[in-house]
Design a protein around this motif. Structure first.
Motif, short mmCIF file in Angstrom:
data_model
loop_
_atom_site.label_atom_id
_atom_site.label_comp_id
_atom_site.label_asym_id
_atom_site.label_seq_id
_atom_site.Cartn_x
_atom_site.Cartn_y
_atom_site.Cartn_z
N ALA A 100 -0.62 81.14 62.30
CA ALA A 100 0.60 81.22 61.50
C ALA A 100 0.24 81.54 60.06
CB ALA A 100 1.35 79.89 61.56
N ASP A 101 -1.04 81.52 59.78
CA ASP A 101 -1.52 81.82 58.43
C ASP A 101 -1.90 83.30 58.36
OD1 ASP A 101 -3.20 82.25 56.18
OD2 ASP A 101 -3.48 80.07 56.02
N ASP B 18 0.21 74.56 64.26
CA ASP B 18 1.08 75.26 63.32
C ASP B 18 1.56 76.58 63.91
OD1 ASP B 18 1.19 73.45 61.22
OD2 ASP B 18 -0.74 74.10 60.44
N ASP C 94 4.38 75.93 66.35
CA ASP C 94 5.59 75.63 65.58
C ASP C 94 6.17 76.91 64.99
OD1 ASP C 94 7.24 73.44 64.32
OD2 ASP C 94 6.59 74.52 62.53
N PHE C 95 5.32 77.75 64.45
CA PHE C 95 5.78 79.01 63.87
C PHE C 95 6.46 79.88 64.93
CE2 PHE C 95 5.21 83.48 62.81
CZ PHE C 95 5.69 83.55 61.52
N PHE D 108 7.89 78.93 67.77
CA PHE D 108 9.17 78.37 68.21
C PHE D 108 10.25 78.54 67.14
CE2 PHE D 108 11.76 74.32 68.87
CZ PHE D 108 12.65 74.96 69.71
N ARG D 109 9.90 78.30 65.89
CA ARG D 109 10.92 78.35 64.85
C ARG D 109 11.30 79.77 64.44
NH1 ARG D 109 12.59 72.94 63.34
NH2 ARG D 109 14.11 74.07 62.12
N ALA E 71 -2.00 69.96 72.88
CA ALA E 71 -0.85 69.71 72.01
C ALA E 71 0.00 70.97 71.86
CB ALA E 71 -1.32 69.20 70.65
N TYR F 180 3.76 71.27 73.25
CA TYR F 180 4.80 71.53 72.25
C TYR F 180 5.71 72.67 72.72
CZ TYR F 180 6.97 73.02 67.87
OH TYR F 180 7.89 73.39 66.92
#
Ligand code: SF4
Ligand code: SF4
Lengths: 386, 485
Positions: free
Chosen positions: A219-220, A267, A270-271, A273-274, A313, A317
């Motif tokens: 995500a970076d 991260d 999360d990136f 999914f969002r 994880a 997730y």
């Protein structure tokens, strides 16, 4: 491991003849005969379909030379004896080089569209070359009509396949016309799709089972750009994915897990999914020890056992977020038990192997095993399930 | 030999500048702050890190830096995607607004054979003409319902006890299905009932028309029966028998239950939850007592304050987490709704927690007497004599008049949390709502004073607790994520 390329032991054809894609046929009347590309596969029993090409193996050479003195005869060494009806090979007369392009029995066949790429990924399994190889795309356009309509899966890879421009669309149109029900999966870095018009044209091809797999490593943006060795890659790839989803295309995100990426998996999930909620599939892949990976082992290799909690994880997730998630190229004994259900047997049959430990393993039938190349670096935690 | 560039070649200089995105921050506890971006994504940072971040002093090597960037709290030269991603997410969250009203509540009868002291509206009466909705009124309501642009329409029958006017329910279901043959919406019916008067014939009709049942269950027998007096003192026994019967006919998951919290409930949260677990419900909604109707008149509402309710709620939440840890999957639905807002790109559309407020534009009530109210609470407020949220009458007003009424648009506009004092600066605003009906009931205006608002106090406490729980424990975070989706 099957050998997919090699050399003919002998060939009765002028050296200056152009390279040809040949479909092996055994009976006189195939479903849609193609005189330019059909080659009679001779194994000692004649039912000569009258092809101008004949392919045989060393044990039948003498007989074949007699029977087919007026044809273009290619004699293959025994390591190609697995070839059969419907398979397609490429033959280059100048070096007598043989490459298997398509195996009817394979679980997956991949076509390499070009060796050119605008990435230089640290772990590239197919190191890019900056050469004019437009003939590769033309060859695929010749070969696709030779394939059975029942082909279960076709991969389109590179290099970066979208770099061939018009030919890229022509390949896909050809697949749509000749293989309308075969799932076609393209491996692309997605950057070309940053141009919305390109994405629209892609979607307009109208193949119903078309999907594209695009890697994101972090995500970076700075980490992703480093892994693919190209500044600005992250932005263009993400824009590409957004455009593809905006036009309704099917997109898979592929994440190769290694030393540079494992710490950012949480991260990244999360990136995804969002921000990229509507992607169709997220896959986590193990490292294949081939190509550039071998040169960058110090930067890439880690025992998958040591990233199992990060991987667990990330997978949990995405699963909880109801995103279709899979783990590829990982041995079950290295994965947390709670994510076994997401592990897929994904290694192409021709390079799939197992370790000694696996012989007594109760999960061997469900386990993906190893890349044949993985003997170069193997986890020290392989342990059979009892 | 191919040369690979080192990672440092792809990093910006450590002291390179960055731009702050629009974000809000509020304290979580003495040391930590919660930051939320415009799309409602949150990060928790120690006070010192937040301070150096807002002063543009956070080095890009700091572990928080990359997170702040990938969640669009800051923009820098490494990427120009941030604004576009943020815009897309804000649009996704607001998407449901364009669909407009999806939940349509029809009060088919105010009559009830129960006499619950906390009940906001019901009547003990045999007088059908006075308290039942008429067929003509229902027809008009249906016509309005299908003018909603929402692709999904849910018609919920409420009361009183709606089953006391079952013929009207049958009529509405049949007519609704008929209209929907042309309208083509995703249409669903729910009956909210205490199940005391349910019969095999009623359930058979529900089965044939895929009608869902939502019933009331306040906890174990003693509590439930004390809360819900009826002739025979057997409300609990009838409800449980009804639940089993309804599940048998309709299918297990087509029967849900709602509890009402009273003063007597406060000390019994575990036994209440146990009751739901033993009846094999997938979760429970630990509700606050509403400040409306008879609840206020009978002093029930004043009987306990928000802090006592919060103790009850958190004890319940902890117990639910314990259950999950011991292998019994069970949800608390209020937390689940909030977690959907916190952890997903979607907006759950729960009327009380929406801004712009969900009144009218997410849910609307067609009352038995043909009046239209902006929400279920709005009609209860009207029963107390305050008709602020009366939007019109199905016989006298058009769709445009009702949904364009000042009585709807004014409170929505004035209470918009993005611009009211406190909320506009509150990090929890993306998870919260504006609830103008509640504030009218308790403060006398649409906005209220949030420092004294029990709505604010209650919700902010829950937001903080949920975030603190997720920060302290990955397993809880993962569990919460599964509740959210
Ligand atoms: S022992 Fe072999 S077969 Fe068994 S899980 Fe490990 S790698 Fe797979
Ligand atoms: S009501 Fe309270 S918690 Fe909610 S947004 Fe406003 S200030 Fe924040």
């Amino acid at each position: 491991m099957l050998r997919l390329s090699g050399f003919a032991s002998s060939a009765y054809i002028e050296q200056s003849a152009p390279r040809s894609a040949l479909r092996l046929v055994t009976s006189p009347t195939g479903p849609n005969p193609n005189p330019n590309h059909d080659a009679y596969l001779f194994r000692g029993k004649t039912s000569d379909p009258g092809c101008q090409w004949v392919v045989t193996f060393e044990e039948h050479q003498a007989e074949a030379e007699k029977l087919f003195s007026d044809r273009r005869l290619i004699v293959l060494p025994d390591y190609f004896s697995y070839l059969g009806e419907g398979d397609v090979i490429r033959f280059a007369p100048d070096r007598k080089a043989v490459r298997v392009l398509f195996r009817k029995e394979a679980n997956a066949n991949y076509f390499l569209v070009t060796e050119r790429c605008n990435h230089l990924c640290l772990m590239c399994s197919q190191p890019p070359k900056d050469v004019d190889d437009r003939w590769l795309a033309r060859e695929i356009i010749d070969v696709l009509p030779l394939l059975p309509a029942t082909t279960p899966f076709l991969g389109i890879t590179g290099g970066e396949p979208t770099l061939v421009g018009e030919d890229f669309f022509e390949i896909l149109s050809c697949a749509r016309d000749h293989l309308p029900s075969t799932p076609i999966h393209i491996l692309s870095n997605g950057r070309t799709f940053k141009d919305r018009a390109f994405a629209q044209r892609y979607q307009a091809i109208g193949h119903r089972r078309l999907s594209v797999g695009i890697p994101i490593y972090s995500a970076d943006p700075e980490v992703h750009d480093y892994v693919v060795q190209s500044k600005g890659a992250f932005d263009e790839t993400i824009r590409g994915i957004m455009n593809l989803k905006a036009v309704g295309a099917e997109v898979e995100i592929r994440v190769v897990v290694h030393k540079q990426t494992y710490a950012g998996l949480a991260d990244l999930s999360d990136f995804i999914f969002r921000n990229l909620t509507f992607v169709d599939h997220v896959t986590f892949m193990g490292l294949e020890i081939t190509g550039f990976t071998r040169a960058n082992m110090d930067k890439l290799w880690m025992d998958p056992y040591d990233y199992r909690s990060e991987l667990r994880a990330a997978v949990q997730y995405l699963a909880a977020a109801r995103i279709n998630v899979s783990v590829y190229n990982h041995q079950l004994c290295l994965l947390d038990g709670s994510i076994h259900q997401y592990a897929k047997r994904s290694i192409s049959d021709w390079k799939n192997e197992y370790a000694d430990e696996c012989a007594s393993c109760s999960l061997r039938n469900r386990c993906g095993g190893f890349f044949s190349s993985s003997s170069l670096a193997r986890s020290s935690h392989i342990a059979a399930f009892q | 030999m191919t040369r690979f560039a080192p990672a440092s070649d792809f990093r910006r200089p450590v002291d390179d500048t960055y731009q702050l995105a629009y974000f809000r921050f509020s304290p979580l506890d003495d040391e930590r702050y919660v930051l939320t971006n415009q799309a409602g994504e949150y990060l928790v940072l120690p006070r010192a890190v937040l301070a150096s971040f807002v002063k543009h002093e956070l080095p890009s090597t700091h572990p928080a830096y990359s997170r702040l960037r990938s969640r669009q709290f800051l923009f820098d030269a490494s990427s120009n995607l941030g604004r576009d991603l943020l815009a897309l997410k804000v649009r996704t969250k607001a998407k449901r607004l364009e669909n407009f009203t999806s939940l349509h509540i029809m009060v088919v009868s105010l009559r009830c054979e129960h006499s619950c002291p906390y009940c906001q509206v019901s009547r003990q009466s045999e007088d059908r003409s006075a308290f039942d909705m008429s067929e003509e009124t229902a027809e008009k309501a249906l016509a309005l319902i299908f003018q909603s642009p929402s692709p999904a329409i849910k018609i919920e029958f409420q009361g009183g006890e709606p089953l006391l006017n079952f013929p009207l329910i049958q009529h509405v279901v049949r007519r609704g299905e008929e209209i929907n043959q042309v309208a083509g919406r995703s249409l669903q019916f729910v009956i909210t009932t205490n199940l005391a008067v349910v019969t095999d014939e009623i359930l058979e009709f529900c089965r044939q028309h895929s009608v869902l049942i939502s019933t009331s269950l306040d906890g174990p027998a003693a509590l439930h029966n004390a809360n819900r007096p009826r002739p025979g003192k057997n409300s609990y026994e009838l409800a449980v028998a009804g639940i089993h019967k309804a599940r048998n006919v309709l299918g297990h998951e087509r029967v849900s239950a709602l509890m009402t919290t009273t003063k007597a409930s406060l000390s019994q949260v575990r036994t209440i939850i146990d009751e739901y677990v033993s009846l094999q419900f997938p979760g429970i909604f630990l509700r606050p007592l509403s400040p409306y109707g008879f609840a206020v008149k009978t002093k029930f509402y004043a009987a306990y304050d928000v802090d006592r309710w919060l103790d009850f709620y958190f004890e319940g939440l902890n117990y639910v987490l314990e259950l999950n840890r011991s292998g019994i999957p069970f949800k608390e639905f209020y937390a689940a709704t909030i977690l959907t807002k916190m952890l997903t790109p979607f907006e759950p559309g729960y009327v009380d927690l929406m801004s712009p407020a969900g009144i009218g534009i997410s849910a609307v009530v067609y009352n038995y007497d043909a009046s239209v109210y902006a929400s279920d609470e709005a009609r209860m407020l009207a029963e107390m004599g305050d008709k602020t949220f009366l939007l019109g009458n199905v016989h006298q007003n058009t769709y445009a008049e009702i949904f364009g009424a000042d009585a709807l648009l004014d409170p929505i506009e004035q209470s918009f949390a993005g611009s009211v004092p406190m909320c506009s600066e509150c990090a929890y605003e993306p998870f919260c709502g504006s609830d103008p009906v509640f504030h009218t009931a308790t403060h006398g205006d649409f906005v209220g004073l949030k420092t004294r608002s029990s709505f604010c106090n209650r919700n902010m406490s829950i937001f903080k607790r949920l975030i603190a729980l997720m920060e302290s424990d990955d397993a809880t975070r993962e569990l919460f994520l599964s509740w959210a989706n």
